[in-house]
Write a protein that holds these residues in place. Sequence first.
Motif, PDB file in Angstrom:
ATOM      1  N   CYS A  54       0.833  -1.202   0.000  1.00  0.00           N
ATOM      2  CA  CYS A  54       0.000   0.000   0.000  1.00  0.00           C
ATOM      3  C   CYS A  54       0.873   1.259   0.000  1.00  0.00           C
ATOM      4  O   CYS A  54       0.609   2.212  -0.731  1.00  0.00           O
ATOM      5  CB  CYS A  54      -0.903  -0.044   1.229  1.00  0.00           C
ATOM      6  N   ARG A  55       1.959   1.230   0.801  1.00  0.00           N
ATOM      7  CA  ARG A  55       2.836   2.415   0.873  1.00  0.00           C
ATOM      8  C   ARG A  55       3.522   2.677  -0.447  1.00  0.00           C
ATOM      9  O   ARG A  55       3.616   3.807  -0.907  1.00  0.00           O
ATOM     10  CB  ARG A  55       3.874   2.215   1.990  1.00  0.00           C
ATOM     11  N   GLU A  56       3.971   1.578  -1.066  1.00  0.00           N
ATOM     12  CA  GLU A  56       4.675   1.721  -2.347  1.00  0.00           C
ATOM     13  C   GLU A  56       3.763   2.290  -3.424  1.00  0.00           C
ATOM     14  O   GLU A  56       4.200   3.027  -4.287  1.00  0.00           O
ATOM     15  CB  GLU A  56       5.198   0.363  -2.812  1.00  0.00           C
ATOM     16  N   VAL A  57       2.480   1.924  -3.368  1.00  0.00           N
ATOM     17  CA  VAL A  57       1.534   2.393  -4.374  1.00  0.00           C
ATOM     18  C   VAL A  57       1.483   3.912  -4.365  1.00  0.00           C
ATOM     19  O   VAL A  57       1.529   4.545  -5.412  1.00  0.00           O
ATOM     20  CB  VAL A  57       0.131   1.799  -4.132  1.00  0.00           C
ATOM     21  N   PHE A  58       1.434   4.511  -3.198  1.00  0.00           N
ATOM     22  CA  PHE A  58       1.313   5.972  -3.158  1.00  0.00           C
ATOM     23  C   PHE A  58       2.620   6.659  -3.557  1.00  0.00           C
ATOM     24  O   PHE A  58       2.600   7.744  -4.119  1.00  0.00           O
ATOM     25  CB  PHE A  58       0.757   6.426  -1.805  1.00  0.00           C
ATOM     26  N   LYS A  59       3.750   5.972  -3.310  1.00  0.00           N
ATOM     27  CA  LYS A  59       5.022   6.510  -3.822  1.00  0.00           C
ATOM     28  C   LYS A  59       5.031   6.446  -5.342  1.00  0.00           C
ATOM     29  O   LYS A  59       5.510   7.350  -6.019  1.00  0.00           O
ATOM     30  CB  LYS A  59       6.200   5.719  -3.251  1.00  0.00           C
ATOM     31  N   SER A 200     -10.154  10.295  -2.098  1.00  0.00           N
ATOM     32  CA  SER A 200      -9.149   9.228  -2.200  1.00  0.00           C
ATOM     33  C   SER A 200      -7.795   9.745  -1.756  1.00  0.00           C
ATOM     34  O   SER A 200      -7.702  10.794  -1.133  1.00  0.00           O
ATOM     35  CB  SER A 200      -9.100   8.680  -3.626  1.00  0.00           C
ATOM     36  N   GLY A 201      -6.739   9.034  -2.097  1.00  0.00           N
ATOM     37  CA  GLY A 201      -5.403   9.396  -1.632  1.00  0.00           C
ATOM     38  C   GLY A 201      -5.015   8.507  -0.462  1.00  0.00           C
ATOM     39  O   GLY A 201      -5.854   7.744   0.050  1.00  0.00           O
ATOM     40  N   ASN A 202      -3.770   8.623  -0.057  1.00  0.00           N
ATOM     41  CA  ASN A 202      -3.236   7.740   0.982  1.00  0.00           C
ATOM     42  C   ASN A 202      -4.130   7.715   2.236  1.00  0.00           C
ATOM     43  O   ASN A 202      -4.279   8.729   2.919  1.00  0.00           O
ATOM     44  CB  ASN A 202      -1.833   8.240   1.348  1.00  0.00           C
ATOM     45  N   PRO A 203      -4.708   6.560   2.547  1.00  0.00           N
ATOM     46  CA  PRO A 203      -5.674   6.482   3.657  1.00  0.00           C
ATOM     47  C   PRO A 203      -5.031   6.697   5.033  1.00  0.00           C
ATOM     48  O   PRO A 203      -5.749   6.905   6.022  1.00  0.00           O
ATOM     49  CB  PRO A 203      -6.250   5.065   3.539  1.00  0.00           C
ATOM     50  N   SER A 204      -3.700   6.654   5.092  1.00  0.00           N
ATOM     51  CA  SER A 204      -3.050   6.885   6.389  1.00  0.00           C
ATOM     52  C   SER A 204      -2.760   8.362   6.616  1.00  0.00           C
ATOM     53  O   SER A 204      -2.168   8.746   7.619  1.00  0.00           O
ATOM     54  CB  SER A 204      -1.730   6.108   6.450  1.00  0.00           C
ATOM     55  N   VAL A 205      -3.176   9.191   5.663  1.00  0.00           N
ATOM     56  CA  VAL A 205      -2.912  10.632   5.746  1.00  0.00           C
ATOM     57  C   VAL A 205      -4.244  11.364   5.902  1.00  0.00           C
ATOM     58  O   VAL A 205      -5.252  10.950   5.335  1.00  0.00           O
ATOM     59  CB  VAL A 205      -2.219  11.099   4.433  1.00  0.00           C
ATOM     60  N   GLY A 206      -4.254  12.440   6.683  1.00  0.00           N
ATOM     61  CA  GLY A 206      -5.432  13.322   6.711  1.00  0.00           C
ATOM     62  C   GLY A 206      -6.552  12.879   7.641  1.00  0.00           C
ATOM     63  O   GLY A 206      -6.561  11.767   8.155  1.00  0.00           O
TER      64      GLY A 206
END
Length: 366
Positions: A54-59, A200-206
């Motif tokens: 999941c982390r790599e996807v947002f990178k 949407s966007g990184n679910p661990s942010v915001g």
Amino acid sequence: RRWWVTVPKVELHAHLNGSVRDSTLLELARRLGEKGRIAFSDVEHVILKGDRSCREVFKLFDLIHVLTTDHKTVTRITKEVIEDFASENVVYLELRTTPKRNDSIGMSKRSYMEAVINGLSSVTEVDIDFTPHSTDHHDPASSCNSIAVNNVDHQGSGRKKIYVRLLLSIDRRETAEAAMETVKLALEMRGLGVVGIDLSGNPSVGEWSTYLAALQFAREQGLYVTLHCGEVPNYEEINAMLDFLPQRIGHACFLREPDWVKLKSSKIPVEICLTSNIMTDTISSLDIHHFVDLYRAKHPMVLCTDDSGVFSTSLSKEYSLASSAFGLGRKELFQLARDSVEFIFADGGVKQELKEIFSSAAGKLE
Ligand code: 5GP
């Protein structure tokens, strides 16, 4: 899988920049490499890599955005993505994208979206319908004839035809003001086929509270709302999202028992992205995917690709996968595709035409 390519399908959860062809990304990377702006060899293996956390996807999305975020390229990828979906008989596509501002190249959220609309207008391989049929929300300022030029029904011409509507995404990295700007832009662009808002966007942010006012405003103004919900075990947020009663949600992976009860009683349709969930390890294996439970409960669901480029999938592959993983036959999955028409955000006229397409396909299948 051929059979799944042939039948008409409805795609409701596809991110523009996640659906770009690898060949296009490599070409763009090579070009930026030649200009010395990036090191091509560094990005080549990232683009072609299979499994991604999941982390790599947002990178990876940050990298894709470096390659694609200029007006000309946005127009190009929009055209290609639509032609790719149409080529596998997606008859209705709701394409979502995050309007981006980049002052250094004179890009505003609006000019980004104009580049997307130019992409819709430049589709040549298939017939495209992207402007609203009903005049309910028509904005006279945007009733531009040249834009509607492709919007002709070539019934009987033998050419493929695809209906496309747009959702504007709010990225979870954005501020409340930026989110509101996106909603206002969506309202102004209704006449050009924008039907709703996505979060949407990184679910661990915001934080959910950051976007709430913009989402509420969108709803008050009659835009449809879909939310990425439950991609990480953030239970408070999941609860708040379900209470918001969006018209659809995406993923719904990390729900607890009371959340399932709430979801089922609310009948909020779920956009299911099987390959995406597996590749990002959000769900460890398809045998335990919530598709099974929701399908048994006859909960409204739609099979979708999420990011066909990033996850090397297609909507036909997703149907084929659902068939092999869950033991569903062609008849059941055709019905699932057909039922998806009920959950689209376009107007009743489009719904009716899609129903006719499915009726005619059903007749041919028997
Ligand atoms: P774009 O909006 O730039 O056209 O498409 C890529 C963007 O969509 C990503 O930067 C990210 O914000 C969003 N996106 C794509 N796939 C996913 C996903 O699986 N989960 C979430 N939460 N956001 C995603």
